[in-house]
Design an enzyme around this catalytic site. Structure first.
Site: not given
Ligand code: NAD
Length: 296
Positions: A55, A99, A122
């Site tokens: 990412k 994460q 997200d």
């Protein structure tokens, strides 16, 4: 049966990333600062390290600024929530992710809900999920958003089709089932959501025109379980030990590609299908956050 069309996430991602880069250049030309994505990584899980590293690399590629915040595996829930709060309040950061997975002693729902929904790139916060369900502007969860774009840009017909989704996670299966049932394109499917308690899964899967598989069991779907002409979206990524590979493993999807592809009209490969689209959609959401396209 003719050759299946590959739903090539790697190629489509490259195209979309060029679009993002062009938008960043246009922003820069007006004197705006580059979009800024932050990521919190707790502990040092191998797969999570790889995903976060990727990412960060993709941020560089499209001209975003990125910040990686590494926290020790032993961090308390309260301290992690304090880090989230800092990012919520930092005006220099447009969007951020925590994460997953998190260590067992941390309540993932508490952390997800602590993220300011305006920075939730997200798309996991209940506000964004709720808005998605009602068809309102929101950050779509990145993996489902990527699948929707793979279907749309390959002009896969979805209206009136029977879509079977295997797996009901909050981040893939459940949002996919909602998005594909909405009155939109891609959508207007009749959706069946299957999970670990589903009885006679195989006979349900055999009726699928579109099959989305997200359970995390390598090669779970085999040719005898699908009908001719099925559209197959394989979300699964499992590291399978492989001594012939330098890194000691290979990535396996949930679909037995070799046997299922010849019966399919469209199919995603693993790797190179859904995976690259997920990262790209995270970048798209971050650009929207920087542009305040969804929330002011
Ligand atoms: P998860 O691990 O949270 O849940 C798995 C789901 O599968 C559950 O809903 C469970 O009910 C269902 N399931 C388990 N066994 C089953 C069975 N025998 N029959 C039917 N259903 C069963 O799921 P997840 O987080 O959505 O991840 C699924 C897979 O997708 C994993 O391999 C993960 O690594 C991968 N993934 C890939 C991406 C990507 O970008 N490509 C993104 C997220 C997840």
């Amino acid at each position: 049966m003719s050759e299946p069309i590959l739903l090539n996430g790697k190629a489509l991602s490259a195209t979309i990333q060029e679009e993002i880069k062009a938008a960043v250049d246009a922003r820069n030309a007006t004197g705006k600062r580059p979009p800024h994505l932050a990521a919190i990584l707790v502990g040092s899980d191998g797969a999570s390290e790889t995903y976060v590293g990727h990412k960060v690399k993709m941020c560089d590629k499209v001209g975003f600024k990125s910040t990686l915040i590494r926290l020790d595996e032993s961090i308390s829930e309260a301290d992690l929530l304090a880090e989230v709060d800092k990012l919520n309040k930092n005006a220099e950061i447009d969007g951020f992710i925590v994460q997953l997975p998190l260590p067992k002693h941390i309540d993932v729902d508490k952390v997800t809900q602590a993220v300011d929904h305006r920075k939730d790139v997200d798309g996991f916060h209940p506000v964004n999920i709720g808005r998605m369900t009602q068809g309102l502007p929101c950050y779509l969860p990145a993996t489902p958003a990527g699948i929707m774009q793979l279907l749309a840009r390959n002009e896969v017909e979805t209206s009136g089709k029977h879509c079977v989704v295997i797996g009901r996670s909050n981040i893939v299966g459940t949002p996919m089932s909602i998005l594909l049932s909405r009155n939109n394109y891609p959508g207007n499917c009749t959706v069946t959501l299957c999970h670990s308690r589903t009885k006679d899964l195989e006979s349900i899967v055999r009726t699928a025109d579109i099959l989305v598989v997200a359970l995390g069991r390598p090669h779970f779907v085999t040719a005898d379980m699908v009908k001719e002409g099925v559209v197959v979206v394989d979300v699964g990524i499992t590291r399978v030990p492989d001594a012939t590979k330098k890194r000691g493993y290979r990535l396996a999807g949930d679909v037995d590609f070799a046997s299922v592809a010849p019966k399919s009209s469209f199919i995603t490969p693993v790797p190179g299908g859904v995976g690259p689209m997920t990262v790209t959609c995270l970048l798209q959401n971050t650009l929207k956050a920087a542009d305040k396209e969804i929330y002011s």
